[in-house]
Write a protein that holds these residues in place. Sequence first.
Motif, PDB file in Angstrom:
ATOM      1  N   PRO A 148     -10.127   7.835   6.233  1.00  0.00           N
ATOM      2  CA  PRO A 148      -9.415   6.733   6.381  1.00  0.00           C
ATOM      3  C   PRO A 148      -7.968   6.982   5.850  1.00  0.00           C
ATOM      4  N   GLY A 149      -6.939   6.693   6.423  1.00  0.00           N
ATOM      5  CA  GLY A 149      -5.709   6.573   5.908  1.00  0.00           C
ATOM      6  C   GLY A 149      -5.167   7.964   6.038  1.00  0.00           C
ATOM      7  N   THR A 150      -5.650   9.193   6.718  1.00  0.00           N
ATOM      8  CA  THR A 150      -4.959  10.387   6.758  1.00  0.00           C
ATOM      9  C   THR A 150      -4.809  10.780   8.146  1.00  0.00           C
TER      10      THR A 150
ATOM     11  N   VAL B  64      -3.653   9.962  12.007  1.00  0.00           N
ATOM     12  CA  VAL B  64      -2.939   8.837  12.850  1.00  0.00           C
ATOM     13  C   VAL B  64      -2.899   9.322  14.192  1.00  0.00           C
TER      14      VAL B  64
ATOM     15  N   ALA C   7      -7.474   6.652  11.708  1.00  0.00           N
ATOM     16  CA  ALA C   7      -7.640   5.498  10.684  1.00  0.00           C
ATOM     17  C   ALA C   7      -6.652   4.588  11.457  1.00  0.00           C
ATOM     18  N   LEU C   8      -5.585   4.841  12.123  1.00  0.00           N
ATOM     19  CA  LEU C   8      -4.785   3.879  12.849  1.00  0.00           C
ATOM     20  C   LEU C   8      -3.753   4.398  13.817  1.00  0.00           C
TER      21      LEU C   8
ATOM     22  N   VAL D  58       4.077   3.167   8.329  1.00  0.00           N
ATOM     23  CA  VAL D  58       2.600   3.271   8.380  1.00  0.00           C
ATOM     24  C   VAL D  58       2.050   2.284   7.259  1.00  0.00           C
ATOM     25  N   ARG D  59       2.758   2.224   6.127  1.00  0.00           N
ATOM     26  CA  ARG D  59       2.401   1.620   4.905  1.00  0.00           C
ATOM     27  C   ARG D  59       1.914   0.192   5.293  1.00  0.00           C
TER      28      ARG D  59
ATOM     29  N   ARG E 261      -1.188  -0.097   7.180  1.00  0.00           N
ATOM     30  CA  ARG E 261      -2.524   0.611   6.208  1.00  0.00           C
ATOM     31  C   ARG E 261      -2.916  -0.775   5.464  1.00  0.00           C
TER      32      ARG E 261
ATOM     33  N   LEU F 110      -6.463  -0.421   4.401  1.00  0.00           N
ATOM     34  CA  LEU F 110      -6.688   0.957   3.931  1.00  0.00           C
ATOM     35  C   LEU F 110      -5.797   1.345   2.783  1.00  0.00           C
TER      36      LEU F 110
ATOM     37  N   ASP G 298      -2.235   1.121   0.355  1.00  0.00           N
ATOM     38  CA  ASP G 298      -0.950   1.202   0.461  1.00  0.00           C
ATOM     39  C   ASP G 298      -0.132   2.595   0.554  1.00  0.00           C
ATOM     40  N   GLY G 299      -1.028   3.727   0.525  1.00  0.00           N
ATOM     41  CA  GLY G 299      -0.789   4.988   0.726  1.00  0.00           C
ATOM     42  C   GLY G 299       0.051   5.639  -0.457  1.00  0.00           C
TER      43      GLY G 299
END
Length: 499
Positions: free
Chosen positions: A11-13, A15, A146-147, A393-394, A397, A402, A404-405
Amino acid sequence: MTNVNQVRVNPGTRVLVLWNQGEPAAHAAVTPEPGDTGAEAAAPAPSRSEVNAGAPEPSGGEVNAGASESSAEQADTGGPAPSAGGAVTLGSSTTGVGASAVAPREPAAVRAMVDALRGIGLTAAAIDIEDDIERIAAAVLVERPALVINLVDGIYGDTTQQSAVAAYLELLDLPFAGSEHRCLAICQDRVRAHLVLADAGVPVPRFCSVRDLNAIPDVSDLAAPMIVTQAFDDVYEEEGIERPLYDPDEVVERIAQLTTEYELPFMIEEYIGERRIHALVIGHRSLEVLPLIEANPALYEERPEHESDGPPPPWVLAQLDYETADRVRELARRSFRALGCRDLAQIDFHLDEDEQAWVVDVRPMPDLSPDGALYAAAESSERGFVGVIAEFVRLVRVRAGLGDGGSEPGFADVGASPSLPTAVFPTVEVADDSTAEDVAEADEDVEADEEEEEADEEEEEEEAEADEEEADEEEADEEEEEEEADEEEADEEEVEADD
């Protein structure tokens, strides 16, 4: 339907960038390995789903570990990049499993987005849906993102279907960057968008719509000059569209000309002026306006043939006095809110002779190509284009839960120094552009105003309650007086009866 939340990895890595070429294209050829025969090298590459049909999807770590430095170099130069195994270039379906190499035929906006995502340390894959909505579901199951970032601007050449892709992503319950389908649908219909903006107090040019060639509305109430544009689409900026018209006969003639190229409905609008200002707004709950920009006036000036400095840059920082610049930024934020935009949007203004700003168009997904307004505004800000995409992207997320990165590579200290040239307008004063501090201060002012309004409302409620209590007391006193009068009357009657 399979819930995509059940098939996500890392998740989060990861796209997924969606775009649409508009028609299926031949897949790229297999990249030959040393020792491969010519026949093997000439075999067409299977689609993404075909490649992965016989093997499980590797994790993000495995993918990145298997990608060589040469593949990254090929991606930067626009050449085909091998997949993690080094054997297949997934040309029309994706850009490769690893660090998001983009095939040369992909638009500049897709390449810019993927390069920016790589720049903030994310793994990305760009998928051409090829006018097939089902490819989105297949890509989600294969890529396990993840998104999603939706850059699809139409299906089968119909740009009004941009919102359908967003609606489909919402049905898949998949987090995606950008505005929801309702906002996209309203903004694509400029008639509806103008009505919503006007209701919110945003100044828009007066207009009427043409939906039937046999019932063209009376334009006598509109002030000349006027322009005729298509209500659906970004025809507003096409060369020759903004041709001022000065009488109703010219308007009818212009509509007849446009019907040979474009579909109804049309809009007949009052022509505000030639100068156009672009405001790029990023955020969700708190909004930031990037430096205001406009088309470089030098583009419209005659240049000596012997001049060898090359073409002038397409964009310059907008030269506005402080009051006008603040007004444009305030209207940009109000337009963003009124239309329900999310994460990122471009609001286009025209300035009249009195430097009054009028909103003429709102784009929930601006052009991301290096020669677009967003790129120019971002590079002129402290964030830079990569920093703007990082914030873009943040936002999704955080909305998707997910994080804030902030702990991932590339999310911290991303920015670029301003690089956009300044046009020469000696009669006006250059306005300061919005910064994070300006936005925070503006938000504090808004909060203070809201608190003051709440306090006023509470005070009014207390006064109303006090008035009600006073009225109740007066009513009680009146009732008491009536009772006393009744008692006195009864006593008098009793005395009379005794006598």
